[in-house]
Design an enzyme around this catalytic site. Structure first.
Site, PDB file in Angstrom:
ATOM      1  CG  ASP A   1      -0.454   3.927   5.397  1.00 23.25           C
ATOM      2  OD1 ASP A   1      -1.641   3.915   5.729  1.00 23.25           O
ATOM      3  OD2 ASP A   1       0.457   4.427   6.106  1.00 23.25           O
TER       4      ASP A   1
ATOM      5  CG  HIS B   1      -1.733  -1.308   5.838  1.00 21.10           C
ATOM      6  ND1 HIS B   1      -2.242  -0.299   6.629  1.00 21.10           N
ATOM      7  CD2 HIS B   1      -1.879  -0.875   4.561  1.00 21.10           C
ATOM      8  CE1 HIS B   1      -2.661   0.685   5.850  1.00 21.10           C
ATOM      9  NE2 HIS B   1      -2.461   0.367   4.598  1.00 21.10           N
TER      10      HIS B   1
ATOM     11  NE  ARG C   1      -0.218   5.130   8.792  1.00 22.42           N
ATOM     12  CZ  ARG C   1      -1.502   5.031   9.122  1.00 22.42           C
ATOM     13  NH1 ARG C   1      -1.858   5.204  10.378  1.00 22.42           N
ATOM     14  NH2 ARG C   1      -2.412   4.749   8.206  1.00 22.42           N
TER      15      ARG C   1
ATOM     16  CB  CYS D   1      -5.729  -0.507   4.534  1.00 23.71           C
ATOM     17  SG  CYS D   1      -5.416   0.082   2.859  1.00 23.71           S
TER      18      CYS D   1
ATOM     19  CB  CYS E   1      -0.906   0.006   1.226  1.00 24.23           C
ATOM     20  SG  CYS E   1      -2.068   1.402   1.240  1.00 24.23           S
TER      21      CYS E   1
HETATM   22 CO    CO Z   1      -3.425   1.203   3.011  1.00 19.86          CO
END
Ligand code: CO
Length: 222
Positions: free
Chosen positions: A44, A98, A46, A101, A42
């Site tokens: 993302d 994850h 993090r 999400c 993803c």
């Molecule tokens: Co995500």
């Protein structure tokens, strides 16, 4: 014109530090890359593939998009998979989702999110395939977690069904496609026990898919 000076300062400091640790690092890396893994994760902010599994630069070829989706008409992910398999000759493709999400959450809602809804459509399809199982879960977070895992398992299958992976297996090339999920709350990765290494395994998995995946059964077993 504004420049992001602070980032350039950080870059110079980082490059200096890395060179002090390993003087030949950049010279070596600039010659070639020989990663064993392709990571599909993803976007993302993090979740950093190399950091999570503590591997240095050059070890993981990475593709990221919202909610780690592999679509059969997406030239971007297909090109990454082709280059990774045919040129870099990676031995493992990892699809890593994850918990928590935002893409999965948005796909679970029936709200208008604009353009991105066209992308989330693929996850909404996963939700529809498993509507029965998802309806059995009353806790909303658990429901999201289950969709997150189902999405990973579905994307593993999508990777396997690409002409690239199909051709690689036909030619006897050893290639494993793994499904993982990452928990941001403790930094821990879990293998969803959905690795596929051949067409026979893919057929078996398709049969299982018809029977339905159950997160609770999986958790009880592990
Ligand atoms: Co995500």
């Amino acid at each position: 014109m504004r420049k992001l000076e602070s980032l350039f300062r950080k870059n110079r400091a980082w490059a200096k530090k890395e060179k002090e640790k390993k003087p030949e690092l950049f010279t070596e890396l600039s010659k070639q890359q020989t990663p064993n893994y392709l990571w599909i994760g993803c976007s993302d902010s993090r979740i950093l593939a190399n950091r999570i599994v503590d591997l240095p630069a050059g070890e993981i070829f990475v593709h990221r998009n919202i909610a780690n989706v592999v679509v059969h008409t997406d030239l971007n992910s297909l090109s990454v998979i082709q280059y990774a398999v045919e040129v870099l000759k990676v031995k493992h493709i990892i699809v890593c989702g994850h918990y928590g999400c935002g893409g999965i959450e948005a796909a679970m809602e029936d709200k208008d999110h604009g353009l991105i809804d066209n992308w989330l459509r693929h996850i909404k399809d996963v939700r529809r395939f498993h509507a029965g199982k998802l309806a059995e879960i009353s806790d909303y977070t658990e429901k999201l977690n289950q969709l997150c895992e189902l999405n990973v398992i579905e994307q593993v299958r999508n990777v396997c069904n690409t002409t690239i992976v199909q051709n690689a297996w036909k030619q006897g090339y050893q290639l494993d496609v793994h499904g993982w999920v990452y928990d941001m709350r403790d930094g821990i990765l879990t293998d969803l026990d959905s690795c596929i290494s051949s067409n026979e395994q893919l057929q078996e998995r398709n049969k299982k898919h018809e029977e339905g995946y159950d997160r609770r059964q999986y958790q009880a077993k592990n």
